[in-house]
Design an enzyme around this catalytic site. Structure first.
Site, PDB file in Angstrom:
ATOM      1  N   ASN A 128      51.986  -4.281  91.212  1.00 47.95           N
ATOM      2  CA  ASN A 128      52.416  -3.085  92.132  1.00 47.95           C
ATOM      3  C   ASN A 128      51.694  -2.943  93.443  1.00 47.95           C
ATOM      4  O   ASN A 128      50.940  -2.143  93.946  1.00 47.95           O
ATOM      5  CB  ASN A 128      52.094  -1.605  91.457  1.00 47.95           C
ATOM      6  CG  ASN A 128      50.815  -1.452  91.178  1.00 47.95           C
ATOM      7  OD1 ASN A 128      49.755  -2.486  90.799  1.00 47.95           O
ATOM      8  ND2 ASN A 128      50.032  -0.362  90.940  1.00 47.95           N
ATOM      9  N   ASP A 182      53.297  -1.720  85.944  1.00 54.68           N
ATOM     10  CA  ASP A 182      52.157  -0.859  85.888  1.00 54.68           C
ATOM     11  C   ASP A 182      51.797   0.133  87.078  1.00 54.68           C
ATOM     12  O   ASP A 182      52.333  -0.198  88.234  1.00 54.68           O
ATOM     13  CB  ASP A 182      50.748  -1.609  85.735  1.00 54.68           C
ATOM     14  CG  ASP A 182      49.700  -0.771  85.297  1.00 54.68           C
ATOM     15  OD1 ASP A 182      49.812   0.141  84.351  1.00 54.68           O
ATOM     16  OD2 ASP A 182      48.739  -0.652  85.875  1.00 54.68           O
ATOM     17  N   HIS A 229      52.901   0.940  81.280  1.00 54.41           N
ATOM     18  CA  HIS A 229      51.779   2.013  81.782  1.00 54.41           C
ATOM     19  C   HIS A 229      52.500   3.247  80.938  1.00 54.41           C
ATOM     20  O   HIS A 229      53.538   3.921  81.537  1.00 54.41           O
ATOM     21  CB  HIS A 229      51.847   2.211  83.246  1.00 54.41           C
ATOM     22  CG  HIS A 229      51.315   3.322  83.768  1.00 54.41           C
ATOM     23  ND1 HIS A 229      50.088   3.177  84.493  1.00 54.41           N
ATOM     24  CD2 HIS A 229      51.595   4.584  83.559  1.00 54.41           C
ATOM     25  CE1 HIS A 229      49.387   4.509  84.542  1.00 54.41           C
ATOM     26  NE2 HIS A 229      50.419   5.307  84.308  1.00 54.41           N
ATOM     27  N   ASP A 286      41.212  -2.148  84.645  1.00 54.77           N
ATOM     28  CA  ASP A 286      42.230  -1.454  85.480  1.00 54.77           C
ATOM     29  C   ASP A 286      41.596  -1.271  86.904  1.00 54.77           C
ATOM     30  O   ASP A 286      41.717  -0.461  87.500  1.00 54.77           O
ATOM     31  CB  ASP A 286      42.584   0.005  84.921  1.00 54.77           C
ATOM     32  CG  ASP A 286      43.662   0.572  85.705  1.00 54.77           C
ATOM     33  OD1 ASP A 286      44.388  -0.011  86.525  1.00 54.77           O
ATOM     34  OD2 ASP A 286      43.946   1.642  85.354  1.00 54.77           O
ATOM     35  N   PHE A 326      44.865   8.095  92.399  1.00 54.66           N
ATOM     36  CA  PHE A 326      44.316   7.743  91.401  1.00 54.66           C
ATOM     37  C   PHE A 326      43.873   6.300  91.157  1.00 54.66           C
ATOM     38  O   PHE A 326      44.063   5.212  91.806  1.00 54.66           O
ATOM     39  CB  PHE A 326      45.407   7.667  90.144  1.00 54.66           C
ATOM     40  CG  PHE A 326      46.139   8.907  90.025  1.00 54.66           C
ATOM     41  CD1 PHE A 326      45.570   9.808  89.026  1.00 54.66           C
ATOM     42  CD2 PHE A 326      47.353   9.338  90.511  1.00 54.66           C
ATOM     43  CE1 PHE A 326      46.277  11.117  88.640  1.00 54.66           C
ATOM     44  CE2 PHE A 326      47.871  10.578  90.286  1.00 54.66           C
ATOM     45  CZ  PHE A 326      47.340  11.651  89.340  1.00 54.66           C
TER      46      PHE A 326
HETATM   47 ZN   LIG Z   1      48.611   1.656  84.446  1.00 58.43          ZN
END
Ligand SMILES: [Zn+2]
Length: 429
Positions: free
Chosen positions: A101, A158, A185, A311, A329
């Site tokens: 991403n 994701d 995700h 992550d 986030f």
């Molecule tokens: Zn994720």
């Protein structure tokens, strides 16, 4: 932290060699020659060998993280493959898989090649995960076979879920032909709505919009059922709720090809941490209740959870200084991963290193089809040296990422990474 080329012959002396593949732990010396494992046991090293004293330390496989965000291309102000590599080395990671991403996303064979070519110059092994759908828009599948040929090791959108179940089904069918896992995700965006933290007592108390546990576990259940239907392998990233753990455990019992990962932050913190409104605790999926957190810890000891993945999600200070509602986030996690997990498992469950080290080494490598026998003679030295009982405080000086958004700053930890050996280099912390 200092990184330099390994000497021609390096002797790791008096360490405890912990083999996560064979499940053994014993005092041994290791000779590394020209960056490769030469012999393990009580070998006689030549006089010219440089000695690294490992007394009181543990030598194990280099850690492998199947879930990091290095922001290249597009947001090099947050992280690059080069700066992310430094964060990885500081955390004992020798191998990572980068999520697609980015901007633009890694959704074509050319973009996968961009990463593999750049990764060749990095001090760790970096593997790209390809996007499942073009533009990560959730509709049209990418050229998965051609992307695998360029080095894609798995597929994921994701950051965003694959919301359409028919698209997810087709993606699983293609991926299974290519023998690659799909990582979804799991977060139903309609159910999540404006939720920015776990929905429950704390969200009411803090007056922040809640994100129900069901937004995750419903999609986890759906993905497991679709994987069963297609016979494909599905990997559940950043499991955060007890219901998801229950679904994964049941699916494994029924023989579905499902694996799951948990992050250090979901193991370490619960939603009460948000009482400070510190945006470093804002993450997707959100930090959940204490009951959820305890179930995740149990998931490690029961074998339901296969991998620990960070992550690692770098963001600039400017972005994270926004209000809790507006801040992005995500948090960084590579540098603090081992210490945070070791601290929690030791304090709460008295879990030994040998009982969870596979989740950072053998299991993620197995998931991605990498070599898992790193102590074999002739193999590249991809090793991490640890002090499992050393106590220390994690602070900003412990961070090597280009971003500083760690919720662990100021935490007291048990267990420290001392050195990381990979690609012919040794990094000593
Ligand atoms: Zn994720």
């Amino acid at each position: 932290m200092k990184t330099r080329k390994m000497p021609k012959v390096l002797l790791l002396k008096n360490g405890t060699v912990l083999d996560p593949l064979k499940g053994t732990s014993s005092k041994k010396d290791i000779i590394i020659e020209n960056g490769k494992i030469k012999s393990i046991g009580k070998p006689k090293a030549p006089k010219s060998a440089e000695v690294l004293d490992c007394t009181g330390k543990v030598i194990t496989h280099g850690f492998c993280d199947v879930h990091v965000h290095f922001r290249e291309p597009g947001r090099e102000d947050k992280e690059t493959l080069a700066t992310g590599s430094r964060a990885a080395l500081a955390g004992g990671f020798t191998r990572v898989c980068v999520m697609p991403n980015t901007n633009p996303p890694l959704d074509s064979p050319e973009s996968i090649r961009f990463i593999t070519e750049k990764a060749a110059d990095c001090p760790i092994h970096i593997h790209p995960i390809g996007a499942v759908t073009k533009g990560q828009k959730g509709m049209e599948l990418t050229e998965m076979a051609a992307m695998v040929r360029e080095g894609a090791v798995a597929f994921s959108d994701d950051g965003l879920p694959i919301a359409n179940a028919a698209v997810m089904r087709r993606a699983l069918e293609y991926a299974s032909m290519l023998k690659k896992p799909i990582i979804n995700h799991a977060e139903d965006l309609d159910l999540r709505d404006d939720g920015i933290m776990n929905e429950g007592e704390m969200s009411l108390k803090l007056g922040l919009d809640g994100n129900t546990f069901l937004a995750e576990s419903m999609m986890v259940f759906r993905d497991i059922e679709l994987a069963r239907l297609s016979g494909a392998a599905v990997h559940i990233p950043h499991v955060s709720t007890k219901e998801s753990v229950t679904h994964v455990a049941a699916a494994k019992k029924n023989g579905a090809s499902v694996t799951a990962e948990v992050t250090p932050h979901h193991l370490y913190f619960n939603d009460e941490a948000l009482v400070s409104y510190n945006t470093h605790f804002k993450v997707a999926p959100p930090l959940r209740s204490e009951a959820d957190r305890k179930t995740l810890v149990k998931g490690i000891t029961s074998g339901t959870i296969d991998c620990i993945a960070t992550d690692h999600a770098p963001h600039t200070i400017e972005e994270k200084e926004a209000t809790f509602t507006n801040a992005p986030f995500g948090m960084i996690g590579l540098e603090s991963c081992f210490a945070a997990v070791n601290t929690i498992l030791k304090k709460e469950k008295n879990v030994s290193l040998l009982d969870f080290i596979a989740l950072l080494t053998v299991n993620p490598r197995k998931l991605m089809g990498f070599d898992t026998d790193l102590f074999q003679e002739g193999t590249e030295a991809e090793l991490t040296i640890l002090s499992p009982d050393e106590t220390w405080v994690f602070d900003e000086d412990s961070i090597y990422s280009r971003s500083l958004n760690s919720p662990f700053t100021g935490e007291s930890f048990i267990g420290k990474v001392n050195a990381t050996l990979v690609r012919g280099n040794m990094t000593v912390l």
